[in-house]
Write a protein that holds these residues in place. Structure first.
Motif, PDB file in Angstrom:
ATOM      1  N   SER A 132       4.276   9.447   8.250  1.00  0.00           N
ATOM      2  CA  SER A 132       2.744   9.484   8.339  1.00  0.00           C
ATOM      3  C   SER A 132       2.305   8.550   7.519  1.00  0.00           C
ATOM      4  O   SER A 132       1.051   7.642   7.840  1.00  0.00           O
ATOM      5  CB  SER A 132       2.103  10.834   8.065  1.00  0.00           C
ATOM      6  OG  SER A 132       2.571  11.700   8.933  1.00  0.00           O
ATOM      7  N   GLU A 133       2.689   7.964   6.390  1.00  0.00           N
ATOM      8  CA  GLU A 133       2.301   7.058   5.354  1.00  0.00           C
ATOM      9  C   GLU A 133       2.327   5.629   5.970  1.00  0.00           C
ATOM     10  O   GLU A 133       1.593   4.880   5.933  1.00  0.00           O
ATOM     11  CB  GLU A 133       2.944   7.152   4.021  1.00  0.00           C
ATOM     12  CG  GLU A 133       2.448   6.288   2.853  1.00  0.00           C
ATOM     13  CD  GLU A 133       3.184   6.450   1.828  1.00  0.00           C
ATOM     14  OE1 GLU A 133       3.109   5.421   0.920  1.00  0.00           O
ATOM     15  OE2 GLU A 133       3.745   7.327   1.361  1.00  0.00           O
ATOM     16  N   ALA A 169      -0.216   5.388   8.844  1.00  0.00           N
ATOM     17  CA  ALA A 169      -1.509   5.082   8.175  1.00  0.00           C
ATOM     18  C   ALA A 169      -1.558   3.617   7.708  1.00  0.00           C
ATOM     19  O   ALA A 169      -2.808   3.128   7.811  1.00  0.00           O
ATOM     20  CB  ALA A 169      -1.836   6.051   7.169  1.00  0.00           C
ATOM     21  N   ALA A 170      -0.608   2.996   7.226  1.00  0.00           N
ATOM     22  CA  ALA A 170      -0.495   1.714   6.617  1.00  0.00           C
ATOM     23  C   ALA A 170      -0.253   0.707   7.946  1.00  0.00           C
ATOM     24  O   ALA A 170      -0.548  -0.478   7.697  1.00  0.00           O
ATOM     25  CB  ALA A 170       0.587   1.378   5.820  1.00  0.00           C
ATOM     26  N   ALA A 222       6.261  13.089   6.102  1.00  0.00           N
ATOM     27  CA  ALA A 222       5.070  12.721   5.369  1.00  0.00           C
ATOM     28  C   ALA A 222       5.260  11.346   5.086  1.00  0.00           C
ATOM     29  O   ALA A 222       4.318  10.611   5.307  1.00  0.00           O
ATOM     30  CB  ALA A 222       4.909  13.493   3.862  1.00  0.00           C
ATOM     31  N   LEU A 223       6.331  10.700   4.775  1.00  0.00           N
ATOM     32  CA  LEU A 223       6.581   9.493   4.785  1.00  0.00           C
ATOM     33  C   LEU A 223       6.447   8.526   6.007  1.00  0.00           C
ATOM     34  O   LEU A 223       5.716   7.527   5.961  1.00  0.00           O
ATOM     35  CB  LEU A 223       8.219   9.382   4.192  1.00  0.00           C
ATOM     36  CG  LEU A 223       8.623   9.850   2.935  1.00  0.00           C
ATOM     37  CD1 LEU A 223      10.044   9.644   2.600  1.00  0.00           C
ATOM     38  CD2 LEU A 223       7.571   9.132   1.719  1.00  0.00           C
ATOM     39  N   SER A 266       8.599   5.400   0.907  1.00  0.00           N
ATOM     40  CA  SER A 266       8.104   5.035   2.226  1.00  0.00           C
ATOM     41  C   SER A 266       8.555   3.705   2.614  1.00  0.00           C
ATOM     42  O   SER A 266       9.184   3.453   3.807  1.00  0.00           O
ATOM     43  CB  SER A 266       6.766   5.408   2.360  1.00  0.00           C
ATOM     44  OG  SER A 266       6.073   4.450   1.852  1.00  0.00           O
ATOM     45  N   ARG A 267       8.436   2.645   1.637  1.00  0.00           N
ATOM     46  CA  ARG A 267       9.074   1.553   1.924  1.00  0.00           C
ATOM     47  C   ARG A 267      10.555   1.440   2.183  1.00  0.00           C
ATOM     48  O   ARG A 267      11.079   0.616   3.146  1.00  0.00           O
ATOM     49  CB  ARG A 267       8.815   0.637   0.651  1.00  0.00           C
ATOM     50  CG  ARG A 267       7.293   0.171   0.441  1.00  0.00           C
ATOM     51  CD  ARG A 267       7.178  -1.081  -0.569  1.00  0.00           C
ATOM     52  NE  ARG A 267       6.708  -0.059  -1.673  1.00  0.00           N
ATOM     53  CZ  ARG A 267       6.434  -0.434  -2.951  1.00  0.00           C
ATOM     54  NH1 ARG A 267       6.953  -1.653  -3.387  1.00  0.00           N
ATOM     55  NH2 ARG A 267       5.912   0.309  -3.703  1.00  0.00           N
ATOM     56  N   GLU A 283       0.831  -1.002  -0.227  1.00  0.00           N
ATOM     57  CA  GLU A 283       0.240  -0.243  -0.028  1.00  0.00           C
ATOM     58  C   GLU A 283       1.032   1.464  -0.083  1.00  0.00           C
ATOM     59  O   GLU A 283       0.243   2.415  -0.251  1.00  0.00           O
ATOM     60  CB  GLU A 283      -1.040   0.013   1.286  1.00  0.00           C
ATOM     61  CG  GLU A 283      -2.098  -0.937   1.160  1.00  0.00           C
ATOM     62  CD  GLU A 283      -2.734  -0.998   2.307  1.00  0.00           C
ATOM     63  OE1 GLU A 283      -2.558   0.043   3.554  1.00  0.00           O
ATOM     64  OE2 GLU A 283      -3.709  -1.658   2.675  1.00  0.00           O
ATOM     65  N   CYS A 284       2.051   1.125   0.374  1.00  0.00           N
ATOM     66  CA  CYS A 284       2.878   2.240   0.547  1.00  0.00           C
ATOM     67  C   CYS A 284       3.724   2.585  -0.728  1.00  0.00           C
ATOM     68  O   CYS A 284       4.052   1.775  -1.547  1.00  0.00           O
ATOM     69  CB  CYS A 284       3.921   2.069   1.758  1.00  0.00           C
ATOM     70  SG  CYS A 284       3.390   1.815   3.377  1.00  0.00           S
ATOM     71  N   SER A 285       4.220   3.854  -0.872  1.00  0.00           N
ATOM     72  CA  SER A 285       5.084   4.373  -1.938  1.00  0.00           C
ATOM     73  C   SER A 285       6.306   3.739  -1.882  1.00  0.00           C
ATOM     74  O   SER A 285       6.670   3.185  -0.583  1.00  0.00           O
ATOM     75  CB  SER A 285       4.886   5.947  -1.849  1.00  0.00           C
ATOM     76  OG  SER A 285       5.904   6.348  -0.821  1.00  0.00           O
ATOM     77  N   GLN A 331       9.230  16.145   4.169  1.00  0.00           N
ATOM     78  CA  GLN A 331       8.845  15.160   3.560  1.00  0.00           C
ATOM     79  C   GLN A 331       9.135  13.674   3.994  1.00  0.00           C
ATOM     80  O   GLN A 331       8.169  12.911   4.119  1.00  0.00           O
ATOM     81  CB  GLN A 331       9.862  15.164   2.045  1.00  0.00           C
ATOM     82  CG  GLN A 331       9.374  16.364   1.260  1.00  0.00           C
ATOM     83  CD  GLN A 331      10.376  16.332   0.103  1.00  0.00           C
ATOM     84  OE1 GLN A 331      11.566  16.522   0.203  1.00  0.00           O
ATOM     85  NE2 GLN A 331       9.896  16.347  -1.158  1.00  0.00           N
TER      86      GLN A 331
END
Length: 81
Positions: free
Chosen positions: A68-69, A72-73, A65-66, A24-25, A19-21, A62
């Motif tokens: 936070s991603e 969220a996951a 934000a990563l 972010s992974r 689900e992550c970019s 930035q």
């Protein structure tokens, strides 16, 4: 005090991870190297940027934000002690 971490093959096909970019992974994997043995890392975004992306053109905002991603996951949790 050894901190060698490995990536298991199941990581790549985990629904939460997929689900992550891509960035972010990469942050998630990089964080494993800098977390303590209990899996904790201070919520210091500049520090995370310097540790995981030292040569990349990311800002602390930035990286936040990563993070936070990832939260969220359901891959990491932020807490206050």
């Amino acid at each position: 005090m050894a901190r060698i971490r490995t990536i298991k093959p199941e990581f790549w096909t985990s629904e939460q991870v997929m689900e992550c970019s891509t960035t972010s992974r990469l942050l998630f994997i990089g964080m494993w190297n800098f977390c303590d043995d209990a899996g904790n890392h201070p919520a210091a975004y500049r520090t995370l940027k310097a540790e995981v992306f030292p040569a990349d053109d990311f800002t602390a905002l930035q990286v936040e934000a990563l993070v936070s991603e990832l939260i969220a996951a359901g891959l990491i949790e932020e807490y206050e002690a």
